[in-house]
Design a protein around this motif. Sequence first.
Motif, PDB file in Angstrom:
ATOM      1  N   UNK A   1     -34.851  53.923   9.779  1.00 41.00           N
ATOM      2  CA  UNK A   1     -35.252  55.190   9.162  1.00 41.00           C
ATOM      3  C   UNK A   1     -35.347  56.319  10.189  1.00 41.00           C
ATOM      4  N   UNK A   2     -35.836  56.017  11.377  1.00 43.68           N
ATOM      5  CA  UNK A   2     -35.942  57.044  12.410  1.00 43.68           C
ATOM      6  C   UNK A   2     -34.553  57.543  12.816  1.00 43.68           C
ATOM      7  N   UNK A   3     -33.640  56.625  13.023  1.00 46.53           N
ATOM      8  CA  UNK A   3     -32.279  57.008  13.421  1.00 46.53           C
ATOM      9  C   UNK A   3     -31.618  57.882  12.366  1.00 46.53           C
ATOM     10  N   UNK A   4     -31.824  57.556  11.104  1.00 44.38           N
ATOM     11  CA  UNK A   4     -31.225  58.329  10.017  1.00 44.38           C
ATOM     12  C   UNK A   4     -31.751  59.764   9.992  1.00 44.38           C
ATOM     13  N   UNK A   5     -32.960  59.975  10.507  1.00 40.54           N
ATOM     14  CA  UNK A   5     -33.569  61.310  10.520  1.00 40.54           C
ATOM     15  C   UNK A   5     -33.452  62.005  11.880  1.00 40.54           C
ATOM     16  N   UNK A   6     -32.700  61.405  12.807  1.00 43.76           N
ATOM     17  CA  UNK A   6     -32.503  62.035  14.101  1.00 43.76           C
ATOM     18  C   UNK A   6     -33.590  61.754  15.124  1.00 43.76           C
ATOM     19  N   UNK A   7     -34.425  60.771  14.874  1.00 41.28           N
ATOM     20  CA  UNK A   7     -35.476  60.385  15.812  1.00 41.28           C
ATOM     21  C   UNK A   7     -35.010  59.201  16.648  1.00 41.28           C
ATOM     22  N   UNK A   8     -35.653  59.011  17.768  1.00 38.67           N
ATOM     23  CA  UNK A   8     -35.436  57.851  18.623  1.00 38.67           C
ATOM     24  C   UNK A   8     -36.779  57.188  18.875  1.00 38.67           C
ATOM     25  N   UNK A   9     -36.737  55.880  19.067  1.00 41.77           N
ATOM     26  CA  UNK A   9     -37.965  55.128  19.317  1.00 41.77           C
ATOM     27  C   UNK A   9     -38.057  54.716  20.782  1.00 41.77           C
ATOM     28  N   UNK A  10     -39.239  54.874  21.353  1.00 41.29           N
ATOM     29  CA  UNK A  10     -39.581  54.296  22.649  1.00 41.29           C
ATOM     30  C   UNK A  10     -40.584  53.189  22.342  1.00 41.29           C
ATOM     31  N   UNK A  11     -40.242  51.960  22.661  1.00 43.70           N
ATOM     32  CA  UNK A  11     -41.110  50.826  22.337  1.00 43.70           C
ATOM     33  C   UNK A  11     -41.782  50.316  23.608  1.00 43.70           C
ATOM     34  N   UNK A  12     -43.108  50.202  23.528  1.00 43.90           N
ATOM     35  CA  UNK A  12     -43.915  49.720  24.644  1.00 43.90           C
ATOM     36  C   UNK A  12     -44.560  48.416  24.189  1.00 43.90           C
TER      37      UNK A  12
ATOM     38  N   UNK B   1     -55.570  37.213  32.806  1.00 43.25           N
ATOM     39  CA  UNK B   1     -55.048  36.497  33.966  1.00 43.25           C
ATOM     40  C   UNK B   1     -54.366  37.518  34.881  1.00 43.25           C
ATOM     41  N   UNK B   2     -54.023  37.145  36.099  1.00 40.89           N
ATOM     42  CA  UNK B   2     -53.294  38.093  36.960  1.00 40.89           C
ATOM     43  C   UNK B   2     -52.004  38.596  36.301  1.00 40.89           C
ATOM     44  N   UNK B   3     -51.322  37.733  35.557  1.00 37.82           N
ATOM     45  CA  UNK B   3     -50.105  38.142  34.852  1.00 37.82           C
ATOM     46  C   UNK B   3     -50.419  39.191  33.794  1.00 37.82           C
ATOM     47  N   UNK B   4     -51.528  39.024  33.085  1.00 35.71           N
ATOM     48  CA  UNK B   4     -51.914  39.987  32.051  1.00 35.71           C
ATOM     49  C   UNK B   4     -52.106  41.378  32.638  1.00 35.71           C
ATOM     50  N   UNK B   5     -52.731  41.465  33.799  1.00 34.89           N
ATOM     51  CA  UNK B   5     -52.958  42.776  34.411  1.00 34.89           C
ATOM     52  C   UNK B   5     -51.628  43.475  34.689  1.00 34.89           C
ATOM     53  N   UNK B   6     -50.637  42.706  35.104  1.00 36.62           N
ATOM     54  CA  UNK B   6     -49.311  43.277  35.316  1.00 36.62           C
ATOM     55  C   UNK B   6     -48.690  43.749  34.013  1.00 36.62           C
ATOM     56  N   UNK B   7     -48.842  42.935  32.970  1.00 36.90           N
ATOM     57  CA  UNK B   7     -48.276  43.304  31.664  1.00 36.90           C
ATOM     58  C   UNK B   7     -48.939  44.548  31.083  1.00 36.90           C
ATOM     59  N   UNK B   8     -50.224  44.696  31.314  1.00 36.92           N
ATOM     60  CA  UNK B   8     -50.950  45.849  30.767  1.00 36.92           C
ATOM     61  C   UNK B   8     -50.413  47.174  31.295  1.00 36.92           C
ATOM     62  N   UNK B   9     -49.782  47.144  32.450  1.00 32.65           N
ATOM     63  CA  UNK B   9     -49.300  48.402  33.035  1.00 32.65           C
ATOM     64  C   UNK B   9     -48.174  49.028  32.225  1.00 32.65           C
ATOM     65  N   UNK B  10     -47.533  48.266  31.347  1.00 34.79           N
ATOM     66  CA  UNK B  10     -46.472  48.859  30.529  1.00 34.79           C
ATOM     67  C   UNK B  10     -47.026  50.023  29.709  1.00 34.79           C
ATOM     68  N   UNK B  11     -48.293  49.924  29.305  1.00 33.36           N
ATOM     69  CA  UNK B  11     -48.895  50.982  28.495  1.00 33.36           C
ATOM     70  C   UNK B  11     -49.286  52.201  29.343  1.00 33.36           C
ATOM     71  N   UNK B  12     -49.265  52.034  30.663  1.00 32.77           N
ATOM     72  CA  UNK B  12     -49.520  53.170  31.555  1.00 32.77           C
ATOM     73  C   UNK B  12     -48.239  53.955  31.842  1.00 32.77           C
TER      74      UNK B  12
END
Length: 160
Positions: A30-41, A52-63
């Motif tokens: 639906x977004x593409x049909x209306x000219x929008x693009x999605x950024x997925x985090x 866990x230490x791995x979780x802290x690394x994964x959380x940075x995607x939202x930063x």
Amino acid sequence: MQKAARIIGICLSRVQEEYRLQCIKAFNQHASAKGYRLFIFNAKSDFFLPPTPTDFGEMTVYQLIPYDLLDAMILFPDTIHRDSILNDILENCRSRQIPVLTIDTALEGCINFRFDYANSFEKLCRHVVEVHHARTLFMLAGFAENNFSNERIAVFQKVL
């Protein structure tokens, strides 16, 4: 700098799960049909367990979210079980006046979309009790203190 397309951010975790993947596909269509693009985090973990230490690394995607490029944000709060992450996303959106839409969990100040699972579950419970005349019942609701689990328990008690 002028943007070529309007951009909607989507924040969630475990996008590989079928329901979430289907939502993303529908949003993208639906977004593409209306000219929008999605950024997925997205993160592999939902951060439900102690970090866990791995979780802290994964959380940075939202930063890494480029808020200044976004026209809207879609948030799946029930997939990210870390209030600090959700609060940071919401605060960054609010400070930039980016509208936030939530899926399945209502958050104050957001446009909330919640599906009516209770109605369907009530019909199922009523069918088992009224049509099949079940009298000895065992109900498994799900995780303790989860909104969906609490809702199922309340519906089950209502039907009984």
